[in-house]
Design an enzyme around this catalytic site. Structure first.
Site, mmCIF file in Angstrom:
data_model
loop_
_atom_site.group_PDB
_atom_site.id
_atom_site.type_symbol
_atom_site.label_atom_id
_atom_site.label_comp_id
_atom_site.label_asym_id
_atom_site.label_seq_id
_atom_site.Cartn_x
_atom_site.Cartn_y
_atom_site.Cartn_z
ATOM 1 N N ASP A 1 0.822 -1.110 0.043
ATOM 2 C CA ASP A 1 -0.154 0.054 0.021
ATOM 3 C C ASP A 1 0.889 1.234 -0.077
ATOM 4 O O ASP A 1 2.068 1.027 -0.573
ATOM 5 C CB ASP A 1 -1.085 0.114 1.208
ATOM 6 C CG ASP A 1 -2.261 0.627 0.934
ATOM 7 O OD1 ASP A 1 -2.212 1.839 0.403
ATOM 8 O OD2 ASP A 1 -3.281 -0.164 1.082
ATOM 9 N N HIS B 1 -3.935 6.252 3.098
ATOM 10 C CA HIS B 1 -4.452 4.915 2.656
ATOM 11 C C HIS B 1 -3.901 3.644 3.010
ATOM 12 O O HIS B 1 -4.672 2.793 3.660
ATOM 13 C CB HIS B 1 -4.435 4.682 0.899
ATOM 14 C CG HIS B 1 -5.489 3.914 0.280
ATOM 15 N ND1 HIS B 1 -4.809 2.415 0.068
ATOM 16 C CD2 HIS B 1 -6.604 3.864 -0.246
ATOM 17 C CE1 HIS B 1 -5.669 1.934 -0.576
ATOM 18 N NE2 HIS B 1 -6.891 2.440 -0.838
ATOM 19 N N SER C 1 -11.397 -0.758 -1.234
ATOM 20 C CA SER C 1 -10.176 -0.584 -0.592
ATOM 21 C C SER C 1 -10.281 -0.999 0.930
ATOM 22 O O SER C 1 -9.278 -1.348 1.505
ATOM 23 C CB SER C 1 -9.615 0.647 -0.902
ATOM 24 O OG SER C 1 -8.738 0.939 -1.980
#
Ligand SMILES: *[C@@H]1O[C@H](CO)[C@@H](O)[C@H](O)[C@H]1NC(C)=O
Ligand SMILES: *[C@@H]1O[C@H](CO)[C@@H](O)[C@H](O)[C@H]1NC(C)=O
Ligand SMILES: *[C@@H]1O[C@H](CO)[C@@H](O)[C@H](O)[C@H]1NC(C)=O
Ligand SMILES: *[C@@H]1O[C@H](CO)[C@@H](O)[C@H](O)[C@H]1NC(C)=O
Ligand SMILES: *[C@@H]1O[C@H](CO)[C@@H](O)[C@H](O)[C@H]1NC(C)=O
Ligand SMILES: *[C@@H]1O[C@H](CO)[C@@H](O)[C@H](O)[C@H]1NC(C)=O
Ligand SMILES: *[C@@H]1O[C@H](CO)[C@@H](O)[C@H](O)[C@H]1NC(C)=O
Ligand SMILES: *[C@@H]1O[C@H](CO)[C@@H](O)[C@H](O)[C@H]1NC(C)=O
Length: 761
Positions: free
Chosen positions: A148, A219, A537
């Site tokens: 990520d 994220h 996600s």
């Protein structure tokens, strides 16, 4: 309007460097190169020296023209597991020369990869006293590798309170780098590495703003703590979603592999990250990213994860956020789990009190708001800033006429006018796009708006108070399939039904870097250690964590067995007892191309009764049946020889999809599609299972035999499922379920069955 906003909400990250950077050496590009190891001369000490020699041999053949030496910097990565081969930055001439070099199999150009952007544990039925948490010891010692944007290691969710020593099998590292000291890892965050050689090779002038595993995007911090964050008391988003935050597997370990950057993301960096995660000893890989519309042998994630599966590593991926259209899904790879996003039974809002009444509306305003009674006025269509300015010190109430863009316009008019607060009466189905407003805004349903407007019209001096930061639980129906979640069938392998399962993806609360603004209050950025995000996600790491729980309870299960357990035990009904509905299809019942086998149920997944297992050879048999060339298959499997003596599209998968599409068919002529599947009893004792199939419109499904008797654990039994239907099916998608239920009623093993006339191309 709506489309643009939705895109922002759902596709939280969209890495696309091509538009931002131009390639300096116009003719140079990054390639992932597959080599046949059996062609390596014995003289070489190892693969890397052979690759380097191969690369410099290209330069001698070119030397007359350019006098260039290909130094070792041409070589970006020499891979150990994910492929036999390397990645390198090559000119077209060099690439052509390489194609003639001994051992060359194939190459693919590097691609830009995009990411798909606390209550959820209760919603999934997890609790301390029984079920998946205690049985799996909370996923203790299972290592989840997350590919990520990095981590914010200081987050409370990475505290290692109550954790035992790092498992001795762990071979990973905590790499230091910009603003990242190797002492920042602990017993929870046990590894942090970063990969950007390919990104830099493609953009030689680039400045990497944070050259370390530190997350500058948010994220990766969010996804990794969703999977395995530790307990954090009093977590919330400005008072919304208040409670104790924790990941799905609070006892599991996290290793971060940063390969997505503010500056972009390259597939050969991602492959290097996966390669390292395999070497380091991860048990589960979580990847909330993917490439659209690529064949299996051209998809770096599919290729690299094949190696992970060979090492018994479970891989969870996101389906993508391009719904509700069909065939938008990515990661439709037969050996990984593909996760769709659903909603939870939780909403955020505000309570308005006026006269002797009160109503609840939706809101996520992060600022503070006076609790006193304030003047309120009904402005109907709110279509003039000048008119709104005349009542700037009042709460304004707007009736959305329900036209395209009308809510967006009203919202902007009120924001510009700067009224005390804006109340929007609307039935806009994308209202959640507006709730995180930078000014005090509340969104009311028509029936509640009518009560408010009636009060205002009947009062001489109308006043109202608004209490923001409310969390409403028990939303019905839930879960539902989100509109944005990408739909199957799989582009790369249509004979395997995808997605596999659905998990919470909407408004998920998880950790966030404390220096990154999460919202605005008026013009000012506001900060929070937790953020609410939506997307597949967010759904993917939920299942990564749950897979860690299953792995913790059943360390000997294969990735296919874990996937089977997750799929066959998932729920197909919502909290009203009705079939789960699809927001992207006007709340019609969701089909398996939207939600897979159903909504994941962690407690049941630990005790599935039967599993549909699959081995690496089974995946190979599937690749053979897809009519790939030998080179294409070797690209995925890395084997020097391949055994295609048993090609079969009928992978032993816990779901079924059959295509009935023959436009030239004579009326009423029928055809039969057959599947042979094998189930393994994974419970001690003897069991008798009986099959039932729900009726499926337009086709007839039979199961033979329809009773399976198991005498003991690990016994396998096979059955045949036949779907008889017209050569050309009327419906685009028709579906039902095959269920094997044991006579004691303890185990219900459900598989979706889909018949479709949809063109897959
Ligand atoms: C990269 O840097 C070199 C040397 O500073 C410069 O000549 C070139 O124009 C730069 N390229 C780009 C794409 O900015
Ligand atoms: C070519 O490269 C060699 C080795 O680096 C060097 O000695 C030679 O001067 C170069 N020739 C030219 C014309 O640049
Ligand atoms: C890392 O942090 C520790 C503790 O603050 C410190 O002693 C050490 O010097 C740091 N190491 C580096 C490489 O900065
Ligand atoms: C809201 O109030 C809290 C508590 O007084 C304060 O910490 C916070 O900064 C305020 N928020 C804003 C956006 O002013
Ligand atoms: C605003 O809406 C009203 C009807 O509610 C309409 O009469 C008026 O023309 C509109 N004004 C503008 C500027 O569109
Ligand atoms: C939404 O409201 C508008 C105006 O009140 C109405 O015309 C429309 O039919 C409504 N749509 C739905 C889906 O209820
Ligand atoms: C593979 O090729 C065979 C023989 O040409 C054909 O019958 C079959 O449909 C092909 N399979 C796929 C998946 O295209
Ligand atoms: C097809 O089947 C339907 C219903 O079974 C029947 O009414 C119709 O006549 C048949 N058509 C042909 C061409 O056989």
């Amino acid at each position: 309007m709506a489309a643009n906003h939705v895109k922002f909400l759902c596709v939280w990250l969209s890495f696309s460097i091509s538009s931002v950077f131009t390639i300096t050496l116009a003719q140079s590009d990054n390639y992932i190169v597959h080599m046949d190891l059996s062609a390596m001369p014995k003289a070489f000490s190892g693969q890397q020296s052979w690759y380097l020699a191969t690369l410099s041999s290209l330069s001698t053949s070119l030397v007359a023209k350019t006098n260039a030496t290909i130094d070792s910097s041409k070589l970006l990565y020499s891979y150990n597991h994910v492929i036999h081969g390397f990645s390198a930055s090559l000119t077209p001439e060099e690439l052509e020369a390489l194609k003639k070099a001994p051992g060359y199999i194939s190459s693919i150009r590097d691609r830009t990869i995009k990411a798909d952007t606390t209550h959820s544990y209760k919603f999934l039925g997890l609790n301390y006293d029984s079920g998946a948490w205690p049985v799996s010891d909370f996923g203790k010692d299972v290592i989840i590798g997350v590919i990520d944007t990095g981590v914010w290691p200081e987050s409370e969710s990475f505290n290692d309170g109550g954790m035992t020593d790092v498992p001795s099998k762990w071979k990973g590292e905590c790499e230091s780098g910009t603003q990242f000291n190797s002492s920042l890892c602990n017993k929870k965050l046990i590894g942090a590495r970063y990969f950007n050689k390919a990104l830099i090779a493609r953009n030689p002038n680039i400045t990497i703003s944070m050259n370390s595993a530190r997350d500058t995007e948010g994220h990766g911090t969010h996804t990794s703590t969703t999977a395995a964050g530790n307990y954090v008391k009093d977590a919330s988003y400005f008072g919304y979603a208040k409670g104790t935050a924790r990941g799905m597997a609070p006892g599991a370990r996290v290793a971060m592999y940063k390969a997505l950057w503010d500056e972009g993301g390259e597939s050969s960096d991602i492959m290097a990250a996966i390669d390292q995660a395999i070497t380091d000893g991860c048990d589960v890989l979580s990847m909330s990213l993917g490439l659209d519309q690529v064949q299996l042998y051209e998809d770096p994630i599919a290729i690299a994860t094949f190696a992970a599966i060979e090492k018994n590593i479970f891989v969870s991926t996101s389906a993508g956020n391009e719904g509700p259209d069909v065939e938008t899904l990515h990661n439709g790879t037969p050996w990984v789990l593909t996760v769709a996003a659903g909603t939870m039974d939780r909403e955020f809002g505000a309570t308005m009190s006026f006269g002797s009444n009160s109503v609840d509306g939706m809101a996520l305003y992060p600022g503070n708001f006076s609790s006193t009674q304030l003047p309120i006025v009904f402005m109907d269509s709110c279509n003039s800033t000048a008119e709104l300015r005349k009542v700037v010190d009042k709460i304004v109430v707007c009736q959305d006429p329900g036209k395209e863009d009308s809510l967006n316009d009203q919202f902007n008019f009120v924001q510009v006018a700067g009224n005390v607060a804006g109340i929007f009466i609307t039935n806009n189905s994308n209202v959640d796009v507006f709730t995180q407003a930078p000014f005090p805004a509340v969104f009311l349903e028509q029936k509640d708006g009518d009560i408010l407007v009636k009060y205002i019209k009947s009062s001489n001096d109308p006043k109202a108070s608004i209490e923001f930061k409310k969390t409403f639980l028990g939303t019905k129906p839930s879960p539902t399939v989100t509109s944005y979640t990408s739909r199957g069938p799989s582009y790369s392998c249509a004979s395997v039904l995808k997605p596999d399962v659905m998990a919470p993806g909407d408004s998920v609360l998880a950790a966030w870097p404390s220096n990154l603004g999460v919202a605005r209050v008026n013009e000012d950025l506001v900060y929070s250690n937790f953020n609410l995000l939506s997307g597949t996600s967010m759904a993917c790491p939920h299942v990564s964590g749950i897979a860690a729980l299953v792995k913790g309870a059943h360390p000997d299960w294969s990735p296919a067995a874990i996937r089977s357990a997750l799929m066959t035990t998932s729920d197909v009904t919502d909290n009203t007892g009705k079939p789960i509905k699809d927001v992207g299809r006007s709340l019609r019942p969701a089909d398996p191309l939207a939600m897979g086998a159903g909504h994941v149920n962690p407690n049941k997944a630990l005790d599935p009764g039967l599993i549909y297992d699959a081995s690496v050879q089974d995946y190979l048999n599937l690749l053979c049946a897809l009519n790939f060339t030998e080179a294409q298959i070797k690209t995925i499997t890395k084997s020097s020889s391949i055994d295609c003596s048993n090609p079969s599209l009928d992978l032993n998968y816990p779901s079924f999809i059959a295509v009935f599409r023959d436009v030239t068919a004579k009326a009423n002529s029928t055809t039969v599609r057959e599947f042979t599947r094998t189930v393994t009893n994974v419970v001690e004792g003897s069991f008798t299972y009986k099959a039932t199939v729900t009726p499926i419109k337009g086709v007839k499904v039979t199961v033979e035999p329809d009773v399976l008797v198991f005498k003991g654990k690990n016994e396998k039994k096979s059955f045949k499922l036949s779907i008889e239907g017209p050569r050309q099916l009327d419906e685009a998608v028709s579906f039902g379920y095959l269920t094997w239920e044991d006579s004691g009623g303890k185990h219900v093993v459900r598989s979706p069955v889909v018949a479709t006339s949809y063109i897959i191309e």
